[in-house]
Design a protein around this motif. Sequence first.
Motif, PDB file in Angstrom:
ATOM      1  N   PHE A  54       0.752  -1.103   0.135  1.00 23.59           N
ATOM      2  CA  PHE A  54       0.084  -0.057  -0.085  1.00 23.59           C
ATOM      3  C   PHE A  54       0.819   1.366   0.222  1.00 23.59           C
ATOM      4  O   PHE A  54       1.907   1.241   0.628  1.00 23.59           O
ATOM      5  N   VAL A  55       0.717   2.217  -0.714  1.00 18.88           N
ATOM      6  CA  VAL A  55       1.129   3.587  -0.815  1.00 18.88           C
ATOM      7  C   VAL A  55       0.302   4.720  -0.575  1.00 18.88           C
ATOM      8  O   VAL A  55      -0.690   4.787  -1.188  1.00 18.88           O
ATOM      9  N   HIS A  56       0.792   5.435   0.102  1.00 22.09           N
ATOM     10  CA  HIS A  56      -0.217   6.869   0.115  1.00 22.09           C
ATOM     11  C   HIS A  56       0.768   8.139  -0.032  1.00 22.09           C
ATOM     12  O   HIS A  56       1.922   8.094  -0.034  1.00 22.09           O
ATOM     13  N   PRO A  57       0.169   9.359  -0.023  1.00 20.21           N
ATOM     14  CA  PRO A  57       1.035  10.499  -0.463  1.00 20.21           C
ATOM     15  C   PRO A  57       1.675  11.034   0.892  1.00 20.21           C
ATOM     16  O   PRO A  57       2.336  12.009   0.589  1.00 20.21           O
ATOM     17  N   ALA A  58       1.572  10.640   2.008  1.00 20.86           N
ATOM     18  CA  ALA A  58       2.009  11.081   3.432  1.00 20.86           C
ATOM     19  C   ALA A  58       3.439  10.853   3.353  1.00 20.86           C
ATOM     20  O   ALA A  58       3.864  10.134   2.578  1.00 20.86           O
ATOM     21  N   PRO A  59       4.164  11.572   4.139  1.00 25.75           N
ATOM     22  CA  PRO A  59       5.613  11.853   4.114  1.00 25.75           C
ATOM     23  C   PRO A  59       6.274  10.647   4.765  1.00 25.75           C
ATOM     24  O   PRO A  59       7.399  10.291   4.921  1.00 25.75           O
ATOM     25  N   ALA A  60       5.368   9.756   5.619  1.00 24.17           N
ATOM     26  CA  ALA A  60       6.035   8.646   6.506  1.00 24.17           C
ATOM     27  C   ALA A  60       5.150   7.528   6.308  1.00 24.17           C
ATOM     28  O   ALA A  60       3.862   7.537   6.094  1.00 24.17           O
ATOM     29  N   PRO A  61       5.586   6.308   6.372  1.00 22.26           N
ATOM     30  CA  PRO A  61       4.802   5.200   6.628  1.00 22.26           C
ATOM     31  C   PRO A  61       3.782   5.093   7.872  1.00 22.26           C
ATOM     32  O   PRO A  61       4.031   5.551   8.915  1.00 22.26           O
ATOM     33  N   GLU A  62       2.786   4.537   7.744  1.00 22.36           N
ATOM     34  CA  GLU A  62       1.810   4.296   8.925  1.00 22.36           C
ATOM     35  C   GLU A  62       1.187   2.853   9.120  1.00 22.36           C
ATOM     36  O   GLU A  62       1.189   2.104   7.984  1.00 22.36           O
ATOM     37  N   PRO A  63       1.521   2.223  10.287  1.00 19.41           N
ATOM     38  CA  PRO A  63       1.221   0.808  10.450  1.00 19.41           C
ATOM     39  C   PRO A  63      -0.350   0.799  10.309  1.00 19.41           C
ATOM     40  O   PRO A  63      -1.280   1.670  10.485  1.00 19.41           O
ATOM     41  N   ILE A  64      -0.655  -0.452   9.886  1.00 23.77           N
ATOM     42  CA  ILE A  64      -2.162  -0.972   9.691  1.00 23.77           C
ATOM     43  C   ILE A  64      -2.593  -1.860  10.781  1.00 23.77           C
ATOM     44  O   ILE A  64      -2.053  -2.722  10.985  1.00 23.77           O
ATOM     45  N   ALA A  65      -3.440  -1.197  11.584  1.00 24.65           N
ATOM     46  CA  ALA A  65      -3.821  -1.899  12.985  1.00 24.65           C
ATOM     47  C   ALA A  65      -4.295  -3.177  12.665  1.00 24.65           C
ATOM     48  O   ALA A  65      -3.992  -4.271  13.760  1.00 24.65           O
ATOM     49  N   SER A  66      -5.004  -3.435  11.695  1.00 22.68           N
ATOM     50  CA  SER A  66      -5.514  -4.889  11.587  1.00 22.68           C
ATOM     51  C   SER A  66      -4.719  -5.812  10.987  1.00 22.68           C
ATOM     52  O   SER A  66      -5.023  -7.066  10.624  1.00 22.68           O
ATOM     53  N   MET A  67      -3.565  -5.427  10.520  1.00 15.99           N
ATOM     54  CA  MET A  67      -2.713  -6.349   9.915  1.00 15.99           C
ATOM     55  C   MET A  67      -1.257  -5.789  10.472  1.00 15.99           C
ATOM     56  O   MET A  67      -0.326  -5.162   9.816  1.00 15.99           O
ATOM     57  N   PRO A  68      -0.782  -6.524  11.395  1.00 17.34           N
ATOM     58  CA  PRO A  68       0.114  -6.278  12.007  1.00 17.34           C
ATOM     59  C   PRO A  68       1.620  -6.477  11.261  1.00 17.34           C
ATOM     60  O   PRO A  68       1.528  -7.676  10.689  1.00 17.34           O
ATOM     61  N   GLY A  69       2.543  -5.734  11.256  1.00 19.97           N
ATOM     62  CA  GLY A  69       3.606  -5.732  10.442  1.00 19.97           C
ATOM     63  C   GLY A  69       3.590  -5.234   8.996  1.00 19.97           C
ATOM     64  O   GLY A  69       4.570  -5.194   8.234  1.00 19.97           O
ATOM     65  N   GLN A  70       2.141  -4.546   8.733  1.00 21.02           N
ATOM     66  CA  GLN A  70       1.926  -4.204   7.247  1.00 21.02           C
ATOM     67  C   GLN A  70       1.893  -2.589   7.515  1.00 21.02           C
ATOM     68  O   GLN A  70       1.345  -2.174   8.632  1.00 21.02           O
ATOM     69  N   TYR A  71       2.156  -1.930   6.563  1.00 21.09           N
ATOM     70  CA  TYR A  71       2.204  -0.540   6.426  1.00 21.09           C
ATOM     71  C   TYR A  71       1.610   0.123   5.240  1.00 21.09           C
ATOM     72  O   TYR A  71       1.536  -0.553   4.148  1.00 21.09           O
ATOM     73  N   ARG A  72       0.847   1.379   5.438  1.00 24.50           N
ATOM     74  CA  ARG A  72       0.736   2.266   4.215  1.00 24.50           C
ATOM     75  C   ARG A  72       1.957   3.003   4.084  1.00 24.50           C
ATOM     76  O   ARG A  72       2.556   3.608   4.961  1.00 24.50           O
ATOM     77  N   HIS A  73       2.740   2.612   2.996  1.00 28.99           N
ATOM     78  CA  HIS A  73       3.977   3.245   2.796  1.00 28.99           C
ATOM     79  C   HIS A  73       4.186   4.705   2.074  1.00 28.99           C
ATOM     80  O   HIS A  73       3.298   4.967   1.439  1.00 28.99           O
ATOM     81  N   SER A  74       5.159   5.329   2.577  1.00 28.95           N
ATOM     82  CA  SER A  74       5.344   6.671   1.773  1.00 28.95           C
ATOM     83  C   SER A  74       6.149   6.204   0.598  1.00 28.95           C
ATOM     84  O   SER A  74       6.519   5.038   0.254  1.00 28.95           O
ATOM     85  N   LEU A  75       6.671   7.067  -0.454  1.00 23.23           N
ATOM     86  CA  LEU A  75       6.961   6.686  -1.485  1.00 23.23           C
ATOM     87  C   LEU A  75       8.489   6.325  -1.194  1.00 23.23           C
ATOM     88  O   LEU A  75       8.866   5.492  -1.925  1.00 23.23           O
ATOM     89  N   GLU A  76       9.010   6.998  -0.076  1.00 22.24           N
ATOM     90  CA  GLU A  76      10.436   6.713  -0.059  1.00 22.24           C
ATOM     91  C   GLU A  76      10.558   5.120   0.746  1.00 22.24           C
ATOM     92  O   GLU A  76      11.212   4.523   0.412  1.00 22.24           O
ATOM     93  N   SER A  77       9.727   4.910   1.650  1.00 17.77           N
ATOM     94  CA  SER A  77       9.604   3.587   2.525  1.00 17.77           C
ATOM     95  C   SER A  77       9.183   2.653   1.287  1.00 17.77           C
ATOM     96  O   SER A  77       9.760   1.452   1.410  1.00 17.77           O
TER      97      SER A  77
END
Length: 323
Positions: free
Chosen positions: A32-55
Motif C-alpha cells: 500500500f502506498v499513500h502520499p503522506a511523508p511517512a509510513p503508517e502501521p495498519i492496525a488490523s494487519m500487524p507488520g504491514q504499512y501504508r508506505h510513503s514513496l520513500e519507504s
Amino acid sequence: MERPRRLRTTPQLRRLVRETTLEPRNLILPLFVHPAPAPEPIASMPGQYRHSLESLVEIAGQAREAGLGGVILFGVLPEEAKDDQGSGAYAEDGIVQEATRRLKAAYPDLLVVADTCLCEYTRHGHCGVLQGDTVDNDATLELLAQTAVSQAKAGADIVAPSAMMDGQVAAIRKALDAAGYPHVPILSYAVKYASAFYGPFREAADSAPAFGDRASYQMDPAAGYWDAVREATLDDLEGADLLMVKPALPYLDLVRELKARFAKPIAAYHVSGEYAMIKAAALNGWIDERRVVLEALTGLRRAGAQVILTYYALEAARWVREG
C-alpha cells in the motif's frame, strides 16, 4: 502389507519424493502506498504499512533482494482527494503511477503489478461510477481502461483489473493495444468473491463502501462451479494472460478447477483476512506462525497456483531459504 510410511521415515526420503515446491519466485508482495511523508502501521494487519514513496522503494528493494516474483501496488488517498469518478486512479500524477515510476527507476528489473480499480479513489468506495445507487458497469469500463493505460505508461509490467465489471478485460486489452502497449499482460481477478475476508484490506486502503456492499458485482460464495468457470472463461476469451482466484484458501477447489481447465498461469490471492487470522493466532502463541504460513502457501501451490499474492511473501521467502 503396503507401508506408505517407508517414504516418510527420514527428512531425506520426504524431500526426495515431494512433488510440490514453494519458491520465492512464486510470491508477489502486496504493498500500500499513500502520499503522506511517512509510513503508517495498519492496525488490523500487524507488520504491514501504508508506505510513503520513500519507504515503498526501501521495502521493494527487500522484495527484489529476496527473489520475489514481484510486488503489486495499491494506492491510498485522503478523503479530500477522492471524487465520484475515482480520477486518482487514472491521473498521470496518481499515487500508483508515481510509485511505479520510482520503483522502475530504482529497480528496473523488479516486476511491478498495478491493481486496476477505482474503489480506493472514489468517495463512495465502490469499484465503479454510480448511476443512482447502482454501479454503472459500461460507464466504468472506460475509466478502468484509462487507468490501465496510465499504469502501463508509468512503467507497470502487469495491470490487474479487480473491479469485477463485465467486459473489463476486453476493454482494457483494446485500450492497451491502441495506446501502444500490446506487450503489457493482464492479470485478471477472474474469480473474485464478495468475501468477508477482505475486512483488513478495506481499513488499509480506506476503501469500504459508503453504502451497501459489493455483492451485486463480486461473486456469491455459495454459487456453484458454473459461476467460477463462466467468469474465468469470459476473461480468458477477452484476452487475460493470467487468471486469479480471490480469496485463496476457502476456494482451493476453484484454484484446482481453473488449473485443470485453462492453459494459462493461475494465481491466488492470500488476502488480508487470511493474513490477519494467522498473525493474530501467532501473536497469541496459539500456532507456529512459520509452519502454518508455509503449509498454507504450499497448499495453494499443490492446488495449482503458480503465482501467489501474499502479505507473508518476504517472511515466506526467508523461511524457504532457511529450509
